[in-house]
Design an enzyme around this catalytic site. Structure first.
Site, PDB file in Angstrom:
ATOM      1  N   LEU A  65       0.863  -1.190   0.000  1.00 41.15           N
ATOM      2  CA  LEU A  65       0.000   0.000   0.000  1.00 41.15           C
ATOM      3  C   LEU A  65       0.896   1.235   0.000  1.00 41.15           C
ATOM      4  O   LEU A  65       1.836   1.311   0.788  1.00 41.15           O
ATOM      5  CB  LEU A  65      -0.900   0.032   1.238  1.00 41.15           C
ATOM      6  CG  LEU A  65      -1.943  -1.084   1.407  1.00 41.15           C
ATOM      7  CD1 LEU A  65      -2.635  -0.946   2.759  1.00 41.15           C
ATOM      8  CD2 LEU A  65      -2.962  -1.052   0.284  1.00 41.15           C
ATOM      9  N   HIS A  66       0.607   2.189  -0.880  1.00 41.03           N
ATOM     10  CA  HIS A  66       1.398   3.409  -0.882  1.00 41.03           C
ATOM     11  C   HIS A  66       0.631   4.640  -1.339  1.00 41.03           C
ATOM     12  O   HIS A  66       1.086   5.755  -1.155  1.00 41.03           O
ATOM     13  CB  HIS A  66       2.634   3.240  -1.784  1.00 41.03           C
ATOM     14  CG  HIS A  66       2.302   3.207  -3.248  1.00 41.03           C
ATOM     15  ND1 HIS A  66       1.804   2.079  -3.863  1.00 41.03           N
ATOM     16  CD2 HIS A  66       2.368   4.166  -4.206  1.00 41.03           C
ATOM     17  CE1 HIS A  66       1.603   2.351  -5.148  1.00 41.03           C
ATOM     18  NE2 HIS A  66       1.922   3.596  -5.378  1.00 41.03           N
TER      19      HIS A  66
END
Length: 361
Positions: A208-209
């Site tokens: 996740l970013h």
């Protein structure tokens, strides 16, 4: 013919490696073609740059613009100023940009203002979401590109709809898959495999970013907790982007089966993906790799610029509402995830088609 190739961020490296390989082969065959590799320095830490060059056999760049850091505007400006100087000192027949990062857009603008033709690899993909910096990069780059190399018929349609003439569009496939298929026999087990006691198809990989998922503490907490609760105790292996790590630390997010690890090199990360039960991500590129490897993929985004990974591949777009996560995990754990297939021309020969088309032009 001289081709200047731009690489700036981690997703670019996987896309340029096979292109450089083919140029070298054609040169050895007596074809008059050469390249100059420019690293803008947009990603500049060891795991996001150096390791990828080494593992993928990418030669040292002819120049590193060292334009990392700063805001979107500062980074764009730094890349443009430094690439303009580079291009004026080293004129070329064609500037080849890949993907949709800041370097892609910035270098395309500079090239056109210096009257140098631009080729865009991975042209025409669209999410329709203007809140994503990458979408702005795609739109601007494709508005000033001369030659468009596409990964799908959907991308072809997007370009034609925007007014691009058919003779400038080349449906070639996906260079990232060229790299994946070439490197697959070299995937290597990361140290965390034994440290965490991982077993084939008995863990989940997470990445996740995107700001929509990680920038708000409450929503990040809710998202991670829902994934943990839905995982049935299965190990969740999360190579954490430095920015995301800081958010997780501030939120105090912990769980016995949630394992935050340092970023991995290309060969180690894809070993984890290849042997995982599934991947939970908000990345676009990973959805392409999971599709080719046949690994179930859940994308925590409201849109995707790679719809073929959903229509044809193993990816499902869950959105950003945590309520969609439990039923998806239920389907996965019951063995009811779709099988998927591989999109057309994702066959490991895309770079050959690109370079041969450029030489004909």
């Amino acid at each position: 013919m001289e081709i200047t190739i731009i690489a700036g961020a981690r997703p670019n490296f996987m896309k340029i490696a096979p292109i450089i390989d083919v140029i070298k082969i054609r040169k050895e065959q007596g074809v008059e073609v050469d390249y100059r590799l420019i690293h803008t320095g947009q990603h500049y830490d060891k795991k996001m740059s150096g390791d990828f060059f080494e593992q993928l056999g990418i030669p040292e760049p002819h120049a590193n613009l060292e334009a990392g850091g700063g805001s979107q505007a500062e980074q764009t400006a730094a890349i443009m100023v430094r690439f303009e100087k580079e291009l004026m000192e080293n004129p070329t027949d064609l500037v080849l940009v890949v993907g949709d990062v800041t370097s892609t857009m910035a270098c395309a603008i500079v090239a056109q203002k210096l009257r140098t033709r631009v080729a865009h690899v991975e042209a025409g993909i669209r999410s329709g979401d203007w809140t994503m910096p990458e979408e702005i990069n795609r739109l601007v780059t494709d508005s000033i590109t001369n030659y468009f190399f596409t990964t799908s018929e959907i991308a072809n349609r997007n370009l034609k709809t925007s007014g691009v003439e058919e003779e400038r569009i080349f449906f070639v496939g996906n260079t990232m898959i060229d790299t994946l298929l070439k490197q697959m026999p070299r995937f290597r087990q990361p140290d965390v495999w034994n440290t965490l006691g991982l077993r084939v198809k008995e863990y989940i990989v997470m990445t996740l970013h995107r700001p929509a998922n990680v920038d708000q503490e409450d929503s990040l907490n809710n998202l991670i907790n829902t994934i943990v609760e839905s995982s049935n105790g299965m190990p969740l292996v999360f190579p954490v982007h430095p920015r995301t790590a800081k958010m997780l630390e501030n939120a105090g997010i912990k769980a016995p089966n949630l394992h935050l690890i340092d970023p991995l090199g290309y060969l180690e990360f894809n070993y984890l993906v290849q042997h995982a039960k599934a991947v939970v991500t908000d990345s676009g590129g990973i959805t392409e790799e999971t599709t080719v490897m046949g690994i179930p993929c859940m994308t925590l985004r409201d849109n995707t610029e790679r719809p073929e990974t959903c229509n044809i591949g193993t990816n499902e777009l869950l959105g950003t509402n945590p309520a969609a996560i439990p039923p998806a995990f239920e389907k996965l754990l019951e063995g009811n995830w779709k099988k998927g297939s591989i999109p057309e021309l994702w066959d490991g020969k895309t770079a050959e088609r690109i370079i041969d088309a450029i030489l004909k032009l």
